[in-house]
Design a protein around this motif. Sequence first.
Motif, short mmCIF file in Angstrom:
data_model
loop_
_atom_site.label_atom_id
_atom_site.label_comp_id
_atom_site.label_asym_id
_atom_site.label_seq_id
_atom_site.Cartn_x
_atom_site.Cartn_y
_atom_site.Cartn_z
N LEU A 108 0.84 -1.21 0.00
CA LEU A 108 0.00 0.00 0.00
C LEU A 108 0.87 1.25 0.00
O LEU A 108 2.04 1.20 0.37
N MET B 245 -3.69 2.30 4.55
CA MET B 245 -4.18 1.06 5.13
C MET B 245 -5.34 1.35 6.08
O MET B 245 -6.36 0.65 6.09
N GLN C 95 -2.41 -8.08 7.76
CA GLN C 95 -1.17 -7.37 7.45
C GLN C 95 -0.02 -8.34 7.53
O GLN C 95 0.14 -9.05 8.52
N ILE D 44 -0.08 -6.04 2.62
CA ILE D 44 -1.25 -6.77 3.11
C ILE D 44 -1.57 -7.95 2.21
O ILE D 44 -1.13 -8.02 1.06
#
Lengths: 346, 346, 346, 346
Positions: free
Chosen positions: A293, A299, A311, A322
């Motif tokens: 991300l 996130m 995660q 993730i």
Amino acid sequence: MNFISDNAAGAAPEILAALARANDGTASSYGSDEITRRLTEKLSKLFEKDVAVFPVATGTAANALSLATLTPHYGAVFCHDGAHIHVDECGAPEFFSQGAKLVPLQGAHGKITPEGIKAAHARFQKGDVHHVQPSTISISQATELGTSYTPVEVQAIAHLAKAEGMSLHMDGARLANALAFLKCKPADVTWRAGVDVLSFGVTKNGAIAAEAVIFFDPTRAADIVYRRKRAGHLFSKMRFVSAQIEAMLDDGTWLKLAGHANAMAQRLNEGLKALPGFAVPHPVEANEVFVKLPSEAAMKAIKAAGARFFQWEPTTDGRPLIRLVCSWSTREAEVDEFLGAAKRLA
Amino acid sequence: MNFISDNAAGAAPEILAALARANDGTASSYGSDEITRRLTEKLSKLFEKDVAVFPVATGTAANALSLATLTPHYGAVFCHDGAHIHVDECGAPEFFSQGAKLVPLQGAHGKITPEGIKAAHARFQKGDVHHVQPSTISISQATELGTSYTPVEVQAIAHLAKAEGMSLHMDGARLANALAFLKCKPADVTWRAGVDVLSFGVTKNGAIAAEAVIFFDPTRAADIVYRRKRAGHLFSKMRFVSAQIEAMLDDGTWLKLAGHANAMAQRLNEGLKALPGFAVPHPVEANEVFVKLPSEAAMKAIKAAGARFFQWEPTTDGRPLIRLVCSWSTREAEVDEFLGAAKRLA
Amino acid sequence: MNFISDNAAGAAPEILAALARANDGTASSYGSDEITRRLTEKLSKLFEKDVAVFPVATGTAANALSLATLTPHYGAVFCHDGAHIHVDECGAPEFFSQGAKLVPLQGAHGKITPEGIKAAHARFQKGDVHHVQPSTISISQATELGTSYTPVEVQAIAHLAKAEGMSLHMDGARLANALAFLKCKPADVTWRAGVDVLSFGVTKNGAIAAEAVIFFDPTRAADIVYRRKRAGHLFSKMRFVSAQIEAMLDDGTWLKLAGHANAMAQRLNEGLKALPGFAVPHPVEANEVFVKLPSEAAMKAIKAAGARFFQWEPTTDGRPLIRLVCSWSTREAEVDEFLGAAKRLA
Amino acid sequence: MNFISDNAAGAAPEILAALARANDGTASSYGSDEITRRLTEKLSKLFEKDVAVFPVATGTAANALSLATLTPHYGAVFCHDGAHIHVDECGAPEFFSQGAKLVPLQGAHGKITPEGIKAAHARFQKGDVHHVQPSTISISQATELGTSYTPVEVQAIAHLAKAEGMSLHMDGARLANALAFLKCKPADVTWRAGVDVLSFGVTKNGAIAAEAVIFFDPTRAADIVYRRKRAGHLFSKMRFVSAQIEAMLDDGTWLKLAGHANAMAQRLNEGLKALPGFAVPHPVEANEVFVKLPSEAAMKAIKAAGARFFQWEPTTDGRPLIRLVCSWSTREAEVDEFLGAAKRLA
């Protein structure tokens, strides 16, 4: 938007229907029933070979029984450093094998290679009593990182295993996903490629609790029946475990369910890799998508939008990685909702 | 006329209905789900005490996990010579405990007594490193011979256990049958009588595969969660195991089913003990009836009439001893058919 | 010119004399004798603390008993990738602990560091039932590469151990060599630095077969006596094991013998590092010298000259790496003969 | 007057002399030395057959390694209820075999019989996964009650073992005493009578710490070397263990020492059985004498006179039963002093 695990999904309708059918009257217990007999026939047909089948109810049981049957207690099992058997089973292989050693290997995208095995193997020499004895190689199909070994890759590892007198085990908790991706026959990526024993999993793929240890050479399975009973994994009303697996095989249900999960994962993959700031570090070759991300804030925002996911281990650049897992029950709308939330962050 | 085992029966309709209800949407895996949470509440209410609950799927797993948690690997477990844990689990307690010793004791009608335990205990002295250390007593409720310990009998054994620093385990694979016979509260014959850990079984009583280890003192259960996972007995889709047990507790289903099985056993008992040449050597205090037949020929004739049952260990006078087990699904007509066949032989 | 191992040396004269003295008359067996009692006193004095002492006869037994007492079977032990317990004991720690997992760590010169432990620790999380539980750290003093941890280095590791609720074990098969190098008190590099349990070895240092497990906190040693007996390591005529260790402690014999071995290693080190084409890749801080030779041909020539040694793991540049171990019985003339042979090759 | 155990005696002079001889120069470690090689030759000659020899240092290690090599972890070992392996080794056979079950049998004078084994065997059926699998029979020679199996008795048990596919192990911690009594060849009461594996003990007979596992069929010993190392029983300076056994064999020392111990036991036996109020309940066929004393008061008086001995398990008539063990170092004067004290009480 639940992408936390394929374990979070319930049972496919075919499974509940099969349980109801299996519940007709009395049946011989402990695996002497008609459904279990039929299951061995159907799996032998599926794999184009007479196989020995030992149904159990958890993937950990299937893996640990397989490894313990193949590996003496003074033996070594070579596996990926991130393998489920090494990291996520609280030492079940060590418990069932009574103390065999798992030797963790590095390898890109969750796969081990002949080179990596050779290097580790050199440190534990056959016949030297000071060393645990190299006995077994274990690979996951699909891997923990959502990739799949090709038949050629499996053959290369099996070739080394045979040359060194080792056995090859495949953790097939997500075998259907790998097959739906590879589009090869089950035999091609298992025994024809050199796999000796397979943990054949259907729980993640839509069953309630059903797996099977499959020996491609039934003569090697002599004592697993005692091991299974002794570990509390011989079900008295076995017909209900076997019925779940049978239901998966009938009409290709297992590949249909896995194909859907894979398609949802590809839809995520396609959508995410196009977004600036998002990265998909591993090839998507099953039902899992790993996503890097843009930031911690991203996130949080995705979570706030209602997405559930796991995660992964910390990354070196601090951007969160993730894991998104799709299942037989993942809906396109969920995927698109996730992609929409991501797009707003890109 | 299938009296071979309560394991041969299928699942009660309440169980399949519960599975269907449990299958609604996604749920947290590995026991973090709502049904499993509720189950602990309901079992705490049933036992009038906060209990720690660890669902598993087989009785062998429940027993072996219980014993391994209570007994160090250099410990001794005192049990009846005919106990399921000693004779019928392929050494599962030894496997889970990593080599503890089961010390078999004689005792009438399948029950052990404080006197018998004391005599055996004297041979394995506490603190003497040459001896395995007396750690646990295990009793079956109901016993393998279809009898039930009264609360007073349990108290006497528990009293000795406490005096010698030992724990008391109860194998309750047929607890419902014992309770339906004793007509006491679950607490009265378990923790209030001194039981520390209970294998709470519902599989034989009409579930598909569901048992629970129950710790009456939750502080003693610290490491069973690791043992359960490590043994492959932590189910990813746990809700489906817990739902079966919950369905048993709701509306007293478990006692209703067990009461029926007991009634069928009593009907057999009443009918058989009246017949010349037939003998019922053990009190019928649950759902099992042991019958001494007039002759081998009589046994063959009954089999030929369509009855299925288990022949017990050889007797000294050569007359066959058989075991008849009734279940939630045994029908009066089956019982009467058996009695009719017997009557023709008497 | 035997540099193959300190195990190849025989027993120092002090040891044989002690055995003869110990053989006077009858004595209580299994460790209740007077010599064993005295030994605990003397070790308590040596370590400036009341210690619990459990003599055994092999280093593998001492290590495995220590680790099994500190580590639950579902636990993890962090150690160097080249540690004796990981590579050279055929899985003894796994056997004695009944399947604990050894997690191998990289680290320069045979030492692990707090950073390395932290990184591995992050992957096996406390309280997560899917992971083996971080329980123990084990370090070797001196290390397998002939280096010694300073008290400050031990403290740093112990600090992390305490912070994470882990125990610290030291494999002291060559503790005397480390102490002879560090010139600190035994307490300074063991319990005062945070070590919980020590494998105290004297076999390599000139005994026949004698080691001791030392618990610095005797309250943690409750069950090792059962483990030792159960593993066949409780000697009936214990006085003869204890007498060897006592003889080492009397008059500082153990440091005298180790000091000699270290001096011989330093003499090799000084001589070899001056030679072109030879390299000593690890600091010489005990009785072992690792030497990178100019070529395979050089290795053959040195062997032909009569030297015995162990070839270490393959190197990346193809030049052979060998290990030279000195003992209490190594003679200066042997060292000089080796240096002479090397000089002719340089 | 120390009759408490043959373990209380020290080492015979021949043993210390052998250690001194063995200490000449360096030697290959871990059993690759010349003395260990010679030992196998000498034992092969003694037993008139090529045998595989695995020296260890305790009887518990020898027994547990033997049983673990012969018995799968799901196996059963049949032995006498009072066998050392069952009662006095803190569960070592269970530990080494990883949870095999010892099935204790009754039998007069410490001996088991084919009938007793058959009855127990019938309860654990081959091929039935619910039962541990009958695998091994273990007998003690001499027995814990000081009796010796004749070759014919061993043959009868071996015959049953072979017929049922089981192995036969002999715990020979006091084999020399049995042979000195039976006056037969070592082969006659071991492999020629059907014994597969022997724990060959010399510690009680005058060594410091030396035993050997002997496989009469070396092809069955394939993995004991890993088991031995893994259990910490592979000695680095093995020559010192092997030298003790060799010293016993040279010039028939072992039979000379055992013959003396036996003679002292017979002297006790002759003297005691003539005394009113004293009884010797078991035949004296080795170096142990069991004596039923007139009263508790008599036992106290004998203790007060300076005798040391072990009080055996409680008797039904309340008169104390004691065990007197003679060793290579027991003197006639001690025996006569004991007899004098007894005579004064008669």
